[in-house]
Design an enzyme around this catalytic site. Structure first.
Site, PDB file in Angstrom:
ATOM      1  N   GLY A  73      77.804  33.690  23.655  1.00 19.69           N
ATOM      2  CA  GLY A  73      78.999  34.111  22.936  1.00 19.69           C
ATOM      3  C   GLY A  73      79.374  35.536  23.300  1.00 19.69           C
ATOM      4  N   GLY A 111      84.354  38.015  32.133  1.00 25.93           N
ATOM      5  CA  GLY A 111      83.344  37.457  33.037  1.00 25.93           C
ATOM      6  C   GLY A 111      82.968  36.039  32.650  1.00 25.93           C
ATOM      7  CG  HIS A 112      80.981  35.254  28.914  1.00 29.09           C
ATOM      8  ND1 HIS A 112      81.071  36.449  28.250  1.00 29.09           N
ATOM      9  CD2 HIS A 112      79.656  34.996  29.028  1.00 29.09           C
ATOM     10  CE1 HIS A 112      79.848  36.890  27.948  1.00 29.09           C
ATOM     11  NE2 HIS A 112      78.972  36.030  28.428  1.00 29.09           N
ATOM     12  CD  GLN A 161      70.381  34.274  32.592  1.00 33.43           C
ATOM     13  OE1 GLN A 161      69.932  34.832  31.590  1.00 33.43           O
ATOM     14  NE2 GLN A 161      71.656  33.959  32.718  1.00 33.43           N
ATOM     15  CB  VAL A 169      84.314  39.535  36.066  1.00 35.59           C
ATOM     16  CG1 VAL A 169      85.673  40.138  35.728  1.00 35.59           C
ATOM     17  CG2 VAL A 169      84.466  38.094  36.529  1.00 35.59           C
ATOM     18  CG  LEU A 223      83.967  42.487  32.814  1.00 32.68           C
ATOM     19  CD1 LEU A 223      84.967  41.440  32.317  1.00 32.68           C
ATOM     20  CD2 LEU A 223      84.419  43.871  32.370  1.00 32.68           C
ATOM     21  NE  ARG A 262      71.725  43.473  25.320  1.00 32.78           N
ATOM     22  CZ  ARG A 262      71.194  42.351  25.808  1.00 32.78           C
ATOM     23  NH1 ARG A 262      71.483  41.960  27.035  1.00 32.78           N
ATOM     24  NH2 ARG A 262      70.373  41.627  25.071  1.00 32.78           N
TER      25      ARG A 262
END
Lengths: 281, 281
Positions: free
Chosen positions: B34, B39-40, B156, B179, B187, B190
């Site tokens: 979330g 970027g997401h 990751q 991004v 981006l 945090r």
């Protein structure tokens, strides 16, 4: 007699199984380490009743053996295994080489802390991580509708149920009762290690379990279990790793008749480690 | 504007996705915690190009936060996230409560030793076990054709590729470029923690990476990296956890231009830990 085909790679296995699923056939899986005895064949028969097509895997999984355990001498006879499975009518055998299951850079491990750390896990550190890892791989390579495991390895069955639920592996886990010799000895590939004299003594293990299982409450069960340890040692068992009554689901100490209980034992006869278990009651 | 439906349980998710698969529609998955930023949304756009139906997960995974990390204050705004995803046309959102992903007796963990123990793993013990475990659960709950992860979290991405290959999880992993703000800052959810003054300094991180990436060989890269650490500290970064050039696949030290290289950094700006990475060359 038609020979059951043997595939060696996850890709070949996937091709065959996808073909079956595409035409609506359900698939059951029986993971084994080979060295098949009547107990395994019983699992295969059950698996064949549960789905349209049955795959039996033959893979001696190195990651579930400790450094001083019997990996190198574990009985292997693929030809004999294949003949038995062909006779039963198993639809496909999957016997991958080690490098197919654990390629060079493979490192990922599946572990089931707590449930996998007690009983067998205490005496065989890393054992259930090896089991959980290889079973995850086999289940995800084959994506069966149902997989069948024996109650003989009762803690393994509970670890696998837990792992499948926790990771949301899309498979149903079914179990099958332990198959025994007429004198009560649970069938095991490791029974082949027993000398003739040890074979005479071995059924005492199951007899001891049945005596504990008849207890009416937890205190009585503990008392009988302690007595049985003495008798097993007197009969020639070298060491009792554990002989204990546990909750049949959590494997924590049994709370008494309000919960299903399970009596589990691991004991050494000469250089052979035997395990067995029965339901309380 | 049509709202993307939100499901809360693995069963409900499975029902919807099985329905799509049954009629031949392919499915892509974008796992997120979330706090969605551009970027997401770029990952979601890419996922929508890769399959007929796209599922976005919103789950702040407790097991990937250390005891002194920012789990409790991690930004959460499901309403805003759902609006952004509905605007994009994501087909379904999966926002399970913690007890759906980690029911009471759940204990199973997926770990990726070696690859998951270095870099981030050194500074955040258990982080990649948390990531690998939750991603395994999400992938097996949804069984997508393809799942999309960002290069922003480069280690990751490599850990997940390794895990998917090792466990034979039947999914294709695709990545999307990081991004950035126009000043180069990657981006990140945090970034919201940064003060205005810190926000001014933050783009230096990416600038430092780009200077290292221009090096012609491993020795020159190491030399520039050391110099950049000094400059970043002078610019106001409190601590550099690492700034290093690694093999882009194994994350072991970079052997030089014969291999693809990746420059990776983690550094603290005030109380905020920022990470970034770029390709060598």
């Amino acid at each position: 007699m038609r020979q059951s085909p043997i595939v060696r790679t996850a890709d070949d296995l996937g091709d065959v199984l996808r073909g079956w699923r595409r035409v609506g056939l359900s698939v059951s899986l029986v993971p084994t380490m080979g060295a098949l005895h009547a107990g395994h064949l019983d699992l295969v028969r059950r698996a064949m009743q549960l789905a349209d097509r049955t795959c039996v895997t033959l893979f001696v999984n190195p990651t579930q053996f400790g450094p001083n355990e019997d990996f190198s001498v574990y009985p292997r006879d693929e030809h004999a295994d294949a003949t038995k499975l062909s006779d039963l009518g198993a639809h496909i055998l999957y016997a991958p080489p080690t490098e197919e299951m654990y390629p060079t850079h493979s490192v990922t491990r599946v572990s089931v802390p707590q449930l996998g750390d007690l009983l067998e896990g205490e005496f065989r550190p890393g054992f259930f991580t090896g089991v959980a890892t290889v079973v995850t791989k086999l289940l995800l390579q084959s994506l069966p509708d149902v997989a069948v495991f024996g109650e003989k390895d009762y803690q393994q069955l509970q670890v696998i149920r837990r792992m499948v639920a926790d990771l949301f592996i899309p498979v149903r886990i079914e179990s099958a009762l332990t198959v025994r010799e007429t004198d009560g000895l649970a069938l095991s590939s490791r029974n082949a290690y027993l000398t003739a004299a040890e074979r005479q003594v071995a059924p005492r293990l199951n007899a001891a379990l049945r005596q504990v299982a008849a207890a009416g409450d937890a205190a009585e069960a503990e008392r009988i279990a302690a007595q049985m340890c003495v008798e097993l040692r007197a009969a020639g068992f070298a060491r009792i790793d554990y002989l204990t009554v546990r909750d049949a689901e959590t494997l924590q100490p049994w709370a008494g008749p309000s919960r299903p209980g399970r009596v589990l034992v691991a004991a050494w006869l000469g250089r052979t480690r035997l395990i067995d278990n029965v339901a309380m009651g």
